[in-house]
Write a protein that holds these residues in place. Structure first.
Motif, PDB file in Angstrom:
ATOM      1  N   VAL A  22       0.841  -1.202   0.000  1.00 27.85           N
ATOM      2  CA  VAL A  22       0.000   0.000   0.000  1.00 27.85           C
ATOM      3  C   VAL A  22       0.870   1.243   0.000  1.00 27.85           C
ATOM      4  N   PHE A  23       1.902   1.227   0.831  1.00 26.46           N
ATOM      5  CA  PHE A  23       2.829   2.360   0.895  1.00 26.46           C
ATOM      6  C   PHE A  23       3.428   2.649  -0.485  1.00 26.46           C
ATOM      7  N   ALA A  24       3.920   1.622  -1.160  1.00 28.34           N
ATOM      8  CA  ALA A  24       4.532   1.811  -2.478  1.00 28.34           C
ATOM      9  C   ALA A  24       3.515   2.354  -3.480  1.00 28.34           C
ATOM     10  N   THR A  25       2.267   1.914  -3.355  1.00 24.12           N
ATOM     11  CA  THR A  25       1.226   2.362  -4.282  1.00 24.12           C
ATOM     12  C   THR A  25       0.944   3.848  -4.128  1.00 24.12           C
ATOM     13  N   VAL A  26       0.786   4.305  -2.882  1.00 29.03           N
ATOM     14  CA  VAL A  26       0.401   5.707  -2.681  1.00 29.03           C
ATOM     15  C   VAL A  26       1.578   6.664  -2.850  1.00 29.03           C
ATOM     16  N   VAL A  27       2.793   6.231  -2.497  1.00 30.76           N
ATOM     17  CA  VAL A  27       3.924   7.167  -2.637  1.00 30.76           C
ATOM     18  C   VAL A  27       4.321   7.347  -4.101  1.00 30.76           C
ATOM     19  N   ARG A  79     -11.748   6.944   1.392  1.00 32.15           N
ATOM     20  CA  ARG A  79     -10.468   7.556   1.042  1.00 32.15           C
ATOM     21  C   ARG A  79      -9.808   6.852  -0.145  1.00 32.15           C
ATOM     22  N   LYS A  80     -10.072   5.571  -0.302  1.00 34.19           N
ATOM     23  CA  LYS A  80      -9.539   4.840  -1.460  1.00 34.19           C
ATOM     24  C   LYS A  80     -10.054   5.459  -2.754  1.00 34.19           C
ATOM     25  N   SER A 104      -3.970   0.953  -7.231  1.00 32.64           N
ATOM     26  CA  SER A 104      -4.828   1.418  -6.134  1.00 32.64           C
ATOM     27  C   SER A 104      -6.151   0.668  -6.106  1.00 32.64           C
ATOM     28  N   ILE A 105      -6.704   0.384  -7.279  1.00 34.68           N
ATOM     29  CA  ILE A 105      -7.980  -0.339  -7.353  1.00 34.68           C
ATOM     30  C   ILE A 105      -7.869  -1.713  -6.697  1.00 34.68           C
ATOM     31  N   PHE A 106      -6.761  -2.399  -6.941  1.00 29.49           N
ATOM     32  CA  PHE A 106      -6.626  -3.776  -6.463  1.00 29.49           C
ATOM     33  C   PHE A 106      -5.944  -3.883  -5.097  1.00 29.49           C
ATOM     34  N   VAL A 107      -5.077  -2.930  -4.760  1.00 25.66           N
ATOM     35  CA  VAL A 107      -4.274  -3.062  -3.542  1.00 25.66           C
ATOM     36  C   VAL A 107      -4.892  -2.354  -2.346  1.00 25.66           C
ATOM     37  N   LEU A 108      -5.444  -1.154  -2.558  1.00 26.95           N
ATOM     38  CA  LEU A 108      -5.936  -0.375  -1.423  1.00 26.95           C
ATOM     39  C   LEU A 108      -7.203  -0.975  -0.840  1.00 26.95           C
TER      40      LEU A 108
END
Length: 477
Positions: A21-26, A84-85, A191-195
């Motif tokens: 999740v961290f890698a996705t949002v950063v 928030r997602k 983001s769709i699949f991980v968050l």
């Protein structure tokens, strides 16, 4: 009947998933920060392409910063109300769409308009990254990831100019916007699949439209006054009118927030001493960062006669120090709490500014590198623990607003920091056109920065000692 639990929800307690999740949002925040600095190298090319002068051209950069800062708390408030997602995904999508439109711009007016659209997406991304990280990682484990967010922000700012210069040289200025498209698409898909869905449990009330409007007008007017006051003249009719507009709008905003049942910014948060002091010293830290960023390039050129290529290299130790030591500051916050790392970081940063105040015409490259390295080390140690302290001082369901306020403080500190730096140079009473005069004015300016650092150190120390609660509560009132 309950909805089936998603794969992401089943994995949410696992360490590897949190870092996914961290890698996705950063990736989103990296893209936004690259874009905030990449435009600087494109200005000469845009000037020739559209045949416009600097007065109009500067709005390609200014509108991006103004819109982001003006809507960040609004974004945080909305994110705390909804999923928030979904908000984050919409932010990445808007930013990516804005990038495509910027690449297709046929006039400077279109480019400015599409940069404004792009900045809306950027604000949504910036306003949700910290809150998503704070939600995914439990208390006591947030320091390291939030420290790495600081490193990503610094890395994006560093990469921007060099990446922009390379892309423009190879493919033209439009390529600096096209490069965002694959990153944005990958971020949306991931983001769709991980968050995991992140929704607030609080009852949704009517959104405070008037408060949002007043805040936007007030903060944008204030930033215009601070950024353009030197050009307009601080005492000119234009400057005073814009400042009056800001004062009136912000005064009405505070009045509106105190009477609104569900305000854009809950002023009651500032009753927390940790929250108030964390934001105050955070603001001071970003003001302090602008002193070396603005003064040292001029000092190295006018006083030390250093070439432009070497000036760029000599400025990098600060950013490198922040990239390296921000994760360490986060680790120390997780290990020993946030109070001592913030105090130590602010103190070390102040020492770095003291070293800059002692520079003279005989200073060497080593003196500059040492001062910049110490300052970067201190700011790296300070930033992530201070962010953790602010985020953990409020309920988790308000982390969207809190993260947005932290980003607002960062942008506002940068803009006002330039104005404060210029003010110190002017009131030094020295002739800035001579080597001796500029050297003395620079020393005077850096001593002013040392005073701000000393104030920040004292404020952070109030959280360390046993009697700090009484002191910070008095400050917050």
């Amino acid at each position: 009947m309950r909805n089936p639990i998603s794969w992401a929800e089943r994995q949410s307690a696992k360490s590897w998933y949190r870092w996914s999740v961290f890698a996705t949002v950063v990736s989103g925040t990296f893209m936004v920060n690259v874009d905030s600095s990449i435009m600087n190298v494109a200005l000469p090319v845009l000037e020739r392409e559209f045949h416009v002068g600097p007065q109009l051209l500067q709005w390609v950069i200014s509108v991006y910063l103004l819109v982001i800062t003006g809507i960040l708390p609004i974004v945080g408030n909305v994110s705390d109300r909804l999923n928030r997602k979904n908000i984050f995904i919409s932010g990445v999508a808007i930013f990516t769409a804005g990038s495509v439109l910027c690449a297709f711009s046929l006039s400077i007016g279109q480019l400015i308009l599409f940069r404004a659209l792009q900045s809306i997406g950027g604000a949504i991304i910036m306003g949700n990254v910290m809150s998503i990280v704070a939600y995914i990682f439990p208390a006591g484990q947030r320091g390291r990831p939030l420290g790495l967010v600081g490193s990503v922000v610094a890395a994006g700012t560093i990469v921007g100019p060099s990446l922009g210069g390379m892309l423009i040289a190879l493919f033209g200025w439009r390529s600096i916007f096209w490069v965002n498209v694959p990153i944005g698409l990958l971020s949306v898909i991931a983001s769709i699949f991980v968050l995991v869905d992140i929704c607030s449990d609080r009852q949704t009330r009517k959104f405070d439209v008037l408060g949002a409007f007043l805040f936007f007008i007030g903060i944008v007017s204030l930033m215009l006054f601070l950024s353009e006051g030197q050009t307009w003249g601080w005492g000119s009719y234009t400057s005073l009118s814009v400042f009056a507009m800001s004062a009136i709008a912000l005064g009405l905003f505070i009045w509106q927030e105190l009477r609104s049942p569900d305000p854009v910014i809950e002023l009651s948060l500032f009753r927390s001493g940790t929250f108030s002091i964390g934001n105050i010293v955070g603001y001071l830290s970003y003001v302090m960062m602008m002193f070396p960023g603005f003064v040292l390039p001029l000092y190295m050129h006018h006083v030390l006669r250093i070439s432009t290529a070497h000036i760029g290299l000599l400025l990098t130790p600060q950013a490198i120090g922040m990239i390296v030591f921000s994760p360490l500051g986060g680790y120390l916050a997780d290990r020993f709490g946030t109070n001592w790392p913030t105090a130590l970081g602010m103190l070390v940063g102040t020492v770095g500014l003291w070293m800059m105040a002692r520079l003279d015409p005989s200073s060497s490259y080593f003196d500059i590198v040492a001062a910049m390295s110490v300052f970067g080390l201190g700011m790296g140690l300070f930033t992530s623990p201070n962010n953790v302290a602010v985020l953990e001082s409020v309920p988790i369901e308000k982390s969207g607003l809190t993260g947005s306020l932290i980003a607002t403080v960062r942008n506002f500190g940068r803009v006002s920091g330039v104005a404060v730096t210029v003010l110190f140079l002017q009131i030094s009473g020295n002739n800035l056109q001579t080597v001796t005069g500029f050297s003395k004015a620079s020393a005077y300016t850096f001593w002013g920065a040392v005073a701000l650092g000393a104030l920040g150190t004292v404020l952070t120390l109030t959280r360390v000692f046993p009697g700090h609660k009484k002191v910070v509560n008095q400050v917050s009132k």
